[in-house]
Design an enzyme around this catalytic site. Structure first.
Site, PDB file in Angstrom:
ATOM      1  N   ILE A  10       1.875   3.814  -5.904  1.00  0.00           N
ATOM      2  CA  ILE A  10       0.453   4.152  -6.030  1.00  0.00           C
ATOM      3  C   ILE A  10      -0.130   4.717  -4.739  1.00  0.00           C
ATOM      4  O   ILE A  10      -1.297   5.134  -4.709  1.00  0.00           O
ATOM      5  CB  ILE A  10      -0.375   2.920  -6.461  1.00  0.00           C
ATOM      6  CG1 ILE A  10      -0.176   1.758  -5.478  1.00  0.00           C
ATOM      7  CG2 ILE A  10      -0.010   2.510  -7.871  1.00  0.00           C
ATOM      8  CD1 ILE A  10      -1.035   0.541  -5.802  1.00  0.00           C
ATOM      9  N   GLY A  11       0.670   4.777  -3.670  1.00  0.00           N
ATOM     10  CA  GLY A  11       0.147   5.317  -2.420  1.00  0.00           C
ATOM     11  C   GLY A  11       1.247   5.578  -1.417  1.00  0.00           C
ATOM     12  O   GLY A  11       2.269   4.895  -1.404  1.00  0.00           O
ATOM     13  N   GLY A  13       1.296   6.361   2.702  1.00  0.00           N
ATOM     14  CA  GLY A  13       0.544   6.533   3.932  1.00  0.00           C
ATOM     15  C   GLY A  13       1.438   6.790   5.123  1.00  0.00           C
ATOM     16  O   GLY A  13       2.664   6.922   5.000  1.00  0.00           O
ATOM     17  N   THR A  14       0.806   6.873   6.292  1.00  0.00           N
ATOM     18  CA  THR A  14       1.545   7.137   7.523  1.00  0.00           C
ATOM     19  C   THR A  14       2.489   5.997   7.857  1.00  0.00           C
ATOM     20  O   THR A  14       3.622   6.223   8.298  1.00  0.00           O
ATOM     21  CB  THR A  14       0.559   7.348   8.685  1.00  0.00           C
ATOM     22  OG1 THR A  14      -0.337   8.403   8.350  1.00  0.00           O
ATOM     23  CG2 THR A  14       1.297   7.698   9.964  1.00  0.00           C
ATOM     24  N   GLY A  16       3.327   3.321   5.662  1.00  0.00           N
ATOM     25  CA  GLY A  16       4.096   2.708   4.597  1.00  0.00           C
ATOM     26  C   GLY A  16       3.757   3.247   3.224  1.00  0.00           C
ATOM     27  O   GLY A  16       2.821   4.033   3.053  1.00  0.00           O
ATOM     28  N   ASN A  17       4.541   2.827   2.241  1.00  0.00           N
ATOM     29  CA  ASN A  17       4.327   3.181   0.840  1.00  0.00           C
ATOM     30  C   ASN A  17       3.807   1.959   0.101  1.00  0.00           C
ATOM     31  O   ASN A  17       4.200   0.829   0.401  1.00  0.00           O
ATOM     32  CB  ASN A  17       5.627   3.655   0.192  1.00  0.00           C
ATOM     33  CG  ASN A  17       6.223   4.848   0.913  1.00  0.00           C
ATOM     34  OD1 ASN A  17       6.892   4.695   1.941  1.00  0.00           O
ATOM     35  ND2 ASN A  17       6.004   6.034   0.390  1.00  0.00           N
ATOM     36  N   VAL A  18       2.942   2.210  -0.880  1.00  0.00           N
ATOM     37  CA  VAL A  18       2.347   1.116  -1.639  1.00  0.00           C
ATOM     38  C   VAL A  18       2.776   1.234  -3.095  1.00  0.00           C
ATOM     39  O   VAL A  18       2.724   2.322  -3.688  1.00  0.00           O
ATOM     40  CB  VAL A  18       0.814   1.127  -1.533  1.00  0.00           C
ATOM     41  CG1 VAL A  18       0.218  -0.054  -2.289  1.00  0.00           C
ATOM     42  CG2 VAL A  18       0.378   1.094  -0.068  1.00  0.00           C
ATOM     43  N   LYS A  33       3.144  -3.361  -0.171  1.00  0.00           N
ATOM     44  CA  LYS A  33       3.178  -2.321   0.858  1.00  0.00           C
ATOM     45  C   LYS A  33       4.483  -2.451   1.637  1.00  0.00           C
ATOM     46  O   LYS A  33       4.732  -3.462   2.289  1.00  0.00           O
ATOM     47  CB  LYS A  33       1.986  -2.458   1.811  1.00  0.00           C
ATOM     48  CG  LYS A  33       1.932  -1.388   2.887  1.00  0.00           C
ATOM     49  CD  LYS A  33       0.668  -1.536   3.738  1.00  0.00           C
ATOM     50  CE  LYS A  33       0.573  -0.462   4.797  1.00  0.00           C
ATOM     51  NZ  LYS A  33      -0.680  -0.579   5.596  1.00  0.00           N
ATOM     52  N   ASP A 125     -10.619   3.020  10.527  1.00  0.00           N
ATOM     53  CA  ASP A 125     -10.096   3.989   9.560  1.00  0.00           C
ATOM     54  C   ASP A 125     -10.797   3.852   8.212  1.00  0.00           C
ATOM     55  O   ASP A 125     -10.158   3.913   7.162  1.00  0.00           O
ATOM     56  CB  ASP A 125      -8.585   3.806   9.398  1.00  0.00           C
ATOM     57  CG  ASP A 125      -7.919   4.998   8.701  1.00  0.00           C
ATOM     58  OD1 ASP A 125      -8.525   6.092   8.692  1.00  0.00           O
ATOM     59  OD2 ASP A 125      -6.807   4.843   8.173  1.00  0.00           O
TER      60      ASP A 125
END
Length: 433
Positions: A10-11, A13-14, A16-18, A33, A125
């Protein structure tokens, strides 16, 4: 991790992956995560800023970290599951949010942020992608860039997604404060009204240009410290006057515009804190609405004991106009919370609205001119110092920012309002102080 079965990603990012997953032992849906870097010591894991922050922060508007686990040098964070993020909500929205919906989002964001700041952290952030939403509940997530307020500078300059990055960060300040979170909140508030970013810069230089195009180019009078930051010379290329936010956000109320302007101030010291923002008039609902109403819209208000009446006669002049301006009836409540609208003549009563559900209002006074209701009002000068939500003689004034007792007042209500006869102008409505 054997007990968690991945449903889908579902995501990305810089850091990690979610993934959305469920616990095969409890059938609970969770968010997992997976960090991209490798870890070789458990001490490395528990010393991460995100772990340290989430261990200390427990609030209904901050996402809950349920578990941290490491397998084969890979680190996994197990979070409570949320349906989507605010970016998805905005992107899929077909029509503008109502002010009530926006207020609901913002109250929750500010409550979580106030708790975070009061407990020694700032996020660094904040953006719609990091605000998770489920059934109208908003929670702040992704504390990978969070810092302790008490930590010593210099801080890293590359924080937050560019569109929500405060100008002091863009200008490479090494000693910024939690006020950078408040800038992001202002940008998010504007985006909830327009469904598009307020400052959509394509690069750091373009980001500064986009901010100048809205707020105008700052100078030493607007932001003295900012003119000494490493990249402040960039402003030499942007000599732009400020835009009117009412043109950019036409569906926003005066109170919303005022809050956005204060949150997105060039000078971080001028931005309200999260706690102060929650006290802004934008969030004052269930209170009285200072605008003229027709008789058909007048609300029935619960009868209360009669207020004490006082007749105040100020220094009269010899001209009839002087008497017209200076004779005023002052009503002071016999006890806090008195509602005296039931004792007002009907032609005056139709000009106000008190919300019956509003409890514990401050002690107030009302003032009426003792003149005939059919007296011409066109020649009476409008008062220039009323706050933005006031309506004088049926016409809304431009915002003179500030409510009495609020940290948002550039100019509070005049304390000597009735010592100066020029301010004793009859007003065709009830005003509360």
């Amino acid at each position: 991790m054997e007990r968690y079965k991945v449903i889908r990603e579902i995501g990305d990012g810089t850091c990690g992956n979610v993934f959305r997953a469920y616990n095969t032992e409890t059938n609970e849906i969770v968010a997992v995560k997976k960090m991209k870097r490798k870890f070789f010591q458990w001490e490395e894991c528990i010393s991460l800023r995100e772990v340290k922050a989430l261990q200390k922060l427990n609030h209904p508007n901050i996402v809950k970290l349920k578990e941290v686990t490491m397998e084969n040098h890979e680190l996994f964070f197990i979070f409570e599951n949320m349906e989507c993020n605010l970016y998805d909500v905005i992107r899929e929205r077909q029509a503008a949010f109502s002010e009530e919906e926006i207020r609901n989002f913002m109250v929750q964001i500010l409550q979580g942020l106030a708790y975070m700041h009061n407990n020694g952290y700032f996020h660094r952030d904040l953006k719609p992608e990091n605000l998770l939403v489920t059934d109208g509940t908003v929670k702040i997530a992704d504390f990978g860039l969070a810092r302790e307020v008490s930590s010593s500078p210099p801080y890293t300059d590359y924080v937050s997604t560019r569109w929500y990055r405060a100008p002091e960060v863009l200008l490479q300040s090494s000693a910024y404060t939690p006020a950078i979170d408040m800038w992001a909140v202002g940008a998010i508030l504007a985006e909830l009204f327009t469904l598009s970013p307020l400052f959509p810069g394509g690069s750091e230089t373009d980001q500064l240009y986009k901010i100048c195009a809205v707020l105008g180019t700052p100078d030493h009078t607007v932001w003295p410290e900012g003119m000494n930051l490493p990249r402040s010379s960039s402003f030499n290329f942007f000599q732009i006057p400020p835009r009117n936010l009412w043109e950019l956000i036409p569906n926003a109320t005066l109170e919303a515009i005022d809050l956005i302007q204060q949150l997105c101030s060039w000078d971080p010291r001028r931005r309200p804190t999260a706690e102060q923002s929650l006290q802004h008039p934008f969030f004052n609902v269930g209170n009285w609405v200072p605008r003229p109403l027709h008789a058909s819209h007048t609300k029935t208000i619960e009868t209360r004991p009669n207020p004490r009446l006082e007749l105040n006669l100020w220094d009269f002049g010899t001209e009839p106009e002087d008497n017209y301006l200076d004779l005023t009836l002052s009503l002071k409540p016999s006890f806090p919370g008195t509602d005296f609208s039931n004792n007002v003549p009907e032609h005056t009563k139709e000009e106000i609205l008190l919300y019956p559900g509003f409890e514990n209002p401050p002690v107030q006074s009302g003032f009426w001119p003792l003149v005939a209701s059919d007296r011409p009002m066109g020649d009476v000068p409008a008062m220039s110092s009323w706050p933005q939500a006031y309506v004088v003689d049926g016409q809304a004034t431009l915002p003179a920012v500030g409510f009495s007792g609020s940290p948002f007042g550039l100019s509070p209500l005049q304390p000597n309002l009735f010592e100066n006869r020029s301010f004793a102008t009859p007003i065709r409505q009830v005003n509360f102080f």
